[in-house]
Design a protein around this motif. Structure first.
Motif, PDB file in Angstrom:
ATOM      1  N   TYR A 138       0.824  -1.203   0.000  1.00 17.61           N
ATOM      2  CA  TYR A 138       0.000   0.000   0.000  1.00 17.61           C
ATOM      3  C   TYR A 138       0.864   1.262   0.000  1.00 17.61           C
ATOM      4  N   PHE A 139       0.603   2.130  -0.978  1.00 16.01           N
ATOM      5  CA  PHE A 139       1.280   3.411  -1.121  1.00 16.01           C
ATOM      6  C   PHE A 139       0.226   4.503  -0.976  1.00 16.01           C
ATOM      7  N   LEU A 140       0.406   5.380   0.006  1.00 17.57           N
ATOM      8  CA  LEU A 140      -0.633   6.334   0.371  1.00 17.57           C
ATOM      9  C   LEU A 140      -0.143   7.775   0.295  1.00 17.57           C
ATOM     10  N   ASP A 141      -0.866   8.590  -0.461  1.00 22.60           N
ATOM     11  CA  ASP A 141      -0.646  10.036  -0.451  1.00 22.60           C
ATOM     12  C   ASP A 141      -1.148  10.565   0.885  1.00 22.60           C
ATOM     13  N   VAL A 142      -0.767  11.775   1.242  1.00 24.52           N
ATOM     14  CA  VAL A 142      -1.101  12.321   2.556  1.00 24.52           C
ATOM     15  C   VAL A 142      -2.156  13.424   2.461  1.00 24.52           C
ATOM     16  N   ASP A 143      -1.777  14.599   1.956  1.00 29.75           N
ATOM     17  CA  ASP A 143      -2.697  15.743   1.923  1.00 29.75           C
ATOM     18  C   ASP A 143      -3.838  15.496   0.941  1.00 29.75           C
ATOM     19  N   GLY A 144      -5.058  15.572   1.435  1.00 30.05           N
ATOM     20  CA  GLY A 144      -6.223  15.358   0.594  1.00 30.05           C
ATOM     21  C   GLY A 144      -6.594  13.895   0.454  1.00 30.05           C
ATOM     22  N   THR A 145      -5.767  13.003   1.009  1.00 29.66           N
ATOM     23  CA  THR A 145      -6.026  11.565   0.922  1.00 29.66           C
ATOM     24  C   THR A 145      -6.207  10.965   2.316  1.00 29.66           C
ATOM     25  N   LEU A 146      -5.168  11.033   3.136  1.00 29.30           N
ATOM     26  CA  LEU A 146      -5.289  10.585   4.521  1.00 29.30           C
ATOM     27  C   LEU A 146      -5.759  11.707   5.438  1.00 29.30           C
ATOM     28  N   LEU A 147      -5.425  12.927   5.086  1.00 29.42           N
ATOM     29  CA  LEU A 147      -5.746  14.094   5.909  1.00 29.42           C
ATOM     30  C   LEU A 147      -6.315  15.208   5.039  1.00 29.42           C
ATOM     31  N   GLU A 148      -7.225  15.972   5.602  1.00 24.49           N
ATOM     32  CA  GLU A 148      -7.790  17.109   4.879  1.00 24.49           C
ATOM     33  C   GLU A 148      -6.713  18.163   4.646  1.00 24.49           C
ATOM     34  N   ILE A 149      -6.793  18.836   3.514  1.00 20.80           N
ATOM     35  CA  ILE A 149      -5.857  19.916   3.197  1.00 20.80           C
ATOM     36  C   ILE A 149      -6.146  21.125   4.079  1.00 20.80           C
ATOM     37  N   LYS A 150      -5.092  21.718   4.605  1.00 21.75           N
ATOM     38  CA  LYS A 150      -5.210  22.919   5.449  1.00 21.75           C
ATOM     39  C   LYS A 150      -4.699  24.142   4.673  1.00 21.75           C
ATOM     40  N   PRO A 151      -5.169  25.345   5.045  1.00 22.74           N
ATOM     41  CA  PRO A 151      -4.677  26.553   4.375  1.00 22.74           C
ATOM     42  C   PRO A 151      -3.158  26.709   4.465  1.00 22.74           C
ATOM     43  N   ARG A 152      -2.582  26.267   5.607  1.00 20.22           N
ATOM     44  CA  ARG A 152      -1.132  26.327   5.783  1.00 20.22           C
ATOM     45  C   ARG A 152      -0.600  24.896   5.915  1.00 20.22           C
ATOM     46  N   PRO A 153       0.367  24.499   5.084  1.00 19.05           N
ATOM     47  CA  PRO A 153       0.884  23.123   5.122  1.00 19.05           C
ATOM     48  C   PRO A 153       1.385  22.696   6.494  1.00 19.05           C
ATOM     49  N   GLU A 154       1.940  23.642   7.250  1.00 20.12           N
ATOM     50  CA  GLU A 154       2.503  23.294   8.554  1.00 20.12           C
ATOM     51  C   GLU A 154       1.432  22.991   9.604  1.00 20.12           C
ATOM     52  N   ASP A 155       0.167  23.291   9.300  1.00 21.22           N
ATOM     53  CA  ASP A 155      -0.912  23.017  10.249  1.00 21.22           C
ATOM     54  C   ASP A 155      -1.414  21.572  10.176  1.00 21.22           C
ATOM     55  N   VAL A 156      -0.968  20.844   9.183  1.00 18.48           N
ATOM     56  CA  VAL A 156      -1.420  19.454   9.014  1.00 18.48           C
ATOM     57  C   VAL A 156      -0.678  18.546   9.988  1.00 18.48           C
ATOM     58  N   ILE A 157      -1.445  17.758  10.741  1.00 17.59           N
ATOM     59  CA  ILE A 157      -0.848  16.801  11.674  1.00 17.59           C
ATOM     60  C   ILE A 157      -1.802  15.625  11.837  1.00 17.59           C
ATOM     61  N   ALA A 158      -1.255  14.430  11.938  1.00 17.51           N
ATOM     62  CA  ALA A 158      -2.069  13.226  12.057  1.00 17.51           C
ATOM     63  C   ALA A 158      -2.651  13.107  13.456  1.00 17.51           C
ATOM     64  N   ASP A 159      -3.914  12.709  13.530  1.00 17.42           N
ATOM     65  CA  ASP A 159      -4.563  12.477  14.807  1.00 17.42           C
ATOM     66  C   ASP A 159      -4.249  11.073  15.309  1.00 17.42           C
ATOM     67  N   ALA A 160      -4.561  10.817  16.560  1.00 22.32           N
ATOM     68  CA  ALA A 160      -4.239   9.538  17.186  1.00 22.32           C
ATOM     69  C   ALA A 160      -4.917   8.372  16.473  1.00 22.32           C
ATOM     70  N   GLY A 161      -6.154   8.581  16.013  1.00 22.49           N
ATOM     71  CA  GLY A 161      -6.864   7.509  15.331  1.00 22.49           C
ATOM     72  C   GLY A 161      -6.171   7.078  14.051  1.00 22.49           C
ATOM     73  N   LEU A 162      -5.659   8.056  13.297  1.00 25.28           N
ATOM     74  CA  LEU A 162      -4.954   7.733  12.054  1.00 25.28           C
ATOM     75  C   LEU A 162      -3.629   7.033  12.345  1.00 25.28           C
ATOM     76  N   LEU A 163      -2.926   7.483  13.362  1.00 24.35           N
ATOM     77  CA  LEU A 163      -1.659   6.855  13.722  1.00 24.35           C
ATOM     78  C   LEU A 163      -1.867   5.378  14.088  1.00 24.35           C
ATOM     79  N   THR A 164      -2.922   5.113  14.827  1.00 27.72           N
ATOM     80  CA  THR A 164      -3.218   3.730  15.214  1.00 27.72           C
ATOM     81  C   THR A 164      -3.574   2.894  13.988  1.00 27.72           C
ATOM     82  N   LEU A 165      -4.390   3.463  13.106  1.00 23.96           N
ATOM     83  CA  LEU A 165      -4.807   2.749  11.898  1.00 23.96           C
ATOM     84  C   LEU A 165      -3.604   2.395  11.031  1.00 23.96           C
TER      85      LEU A 165
END
Length: 257
Positions: free
Chosen positions: A24-51
């Motif tokens: 499995y090859f997974l993109d991040v912004d817009g795929t695993l996580l919603e896109i934010k106005p500022r790239p540095e504001d994107v961070i994975a939540d605990a649920g995603l880390l566990t998954l």
């Protein structure tokens, strides 16, 4: 040939690419996580880390991130976890054994100042310097899209670079690298080799990845609406992607139970 993808039915990944046989090859912004106005504001939540932790374990490590971001930034987003990764659209690679391919140096030197001057003249724009790639974000001023794309495209052409259009962003990068090549590099090495490749992405920057995976007989999935894409299947949004990945994991647990 690009066309309209098929909606992936719930549980579809478990049927098409079970974790025991797929990489499995997974993109991040817009795929695993919603896109934010500022790239540095994107961070994975605990649920995603566990998954992702459970998915990687179930796939015997055959899970990687594929992104336009630097690998260093991916590590920030998913801390304390680290994964094999293709960063900067394939310009840098981190393999499962920790060895790395570094991005080329000096590629962006001739365009860095012209881009900085252009952004300074349009204060609502944002310049993201990734070292081996430069991105102009215009999410705050979508009416400048054509102006940004025309300027970045002309500058890239003049200097032998490639202008990659994404969601509210124009990125200049080395024309020799793309996400398909990044996936190919990882797929050629353990624990990915010999497995069916699956790539899930969300926009134009992922199309080369879809093309490569299709050519290997793999599974390509685009998150979000698209009437013309190389991806063969479609999920609605990052939330839908997570639900499908969770079902993929649940199906394996059910089989083992």
């Amino acid at each position: 040939m690009a066309g309209a993808p098929l909606a992936l039915s719930p549980g579809g990944l478990a049927e098409l690419a079970p974790l025991s046989k797929a990489a499995y090859f997974l993109d991040v912004d817009g795929t695993l996580l919603e896109i934010k106005p500022r790239p540095e504001d994107v961070i994975a939540d605990a649920g995603l880390l566990t998954l992702l932790t459970e998915l990687a374990a179930a796939a015997q490590g055959a899970l990687a991130l594929v992104s336009g971001r630097k690998i260093e930034d991916l590590d920030r987003i998913f801390a304390p976890l680290t994964f094999p990764a293709a960063g900067l659209h394939g310009a840098e690679i981190r393999f499962a054994d920790g060895t790395r391919v570094a991005p080329p140096e000096g590629t962006m030197d001739k365009v860095r100042q012209p881009l900085a001057d252009f952004v300074a003249a349009h204060p609502a724009l944002r310049l993201e310097d990734k070292g081996a790639a430069l991105a102009i974000h215009f999410r705050q001023v979508p009416d400048l899209a054509e102006t940004v794309l025309n300027f970045a495209g002309a500058l890239a052409k003049h200097h032998g670079l490639f202008m990659q259009e994404g969601k509210m962003v124009a990125e200049l990068k080395d024309a020799l690298h793309d996400k398909g090549q990044g996936i190919a590099a990882l797929l050629a090495t353990p624990p990915f080799s010999g497995r069916l490749p699956v790539f899930i992405g969300d926009d134009r920057t992922d199309e080369n990845g879809f093309l490569f995976v299709n050519a290997q007989g793999g599974v390509s999935v685009r998150a979000g609406s698209a009437t013309a894409t190389q991806a063969r299947y479609q999920l609605r949004d990052p939330d839908d992607v997570r639900k499908e990945l969770q079902q993929l994991l649940s199906s394996l647990k059910t089989m083992r139970g």
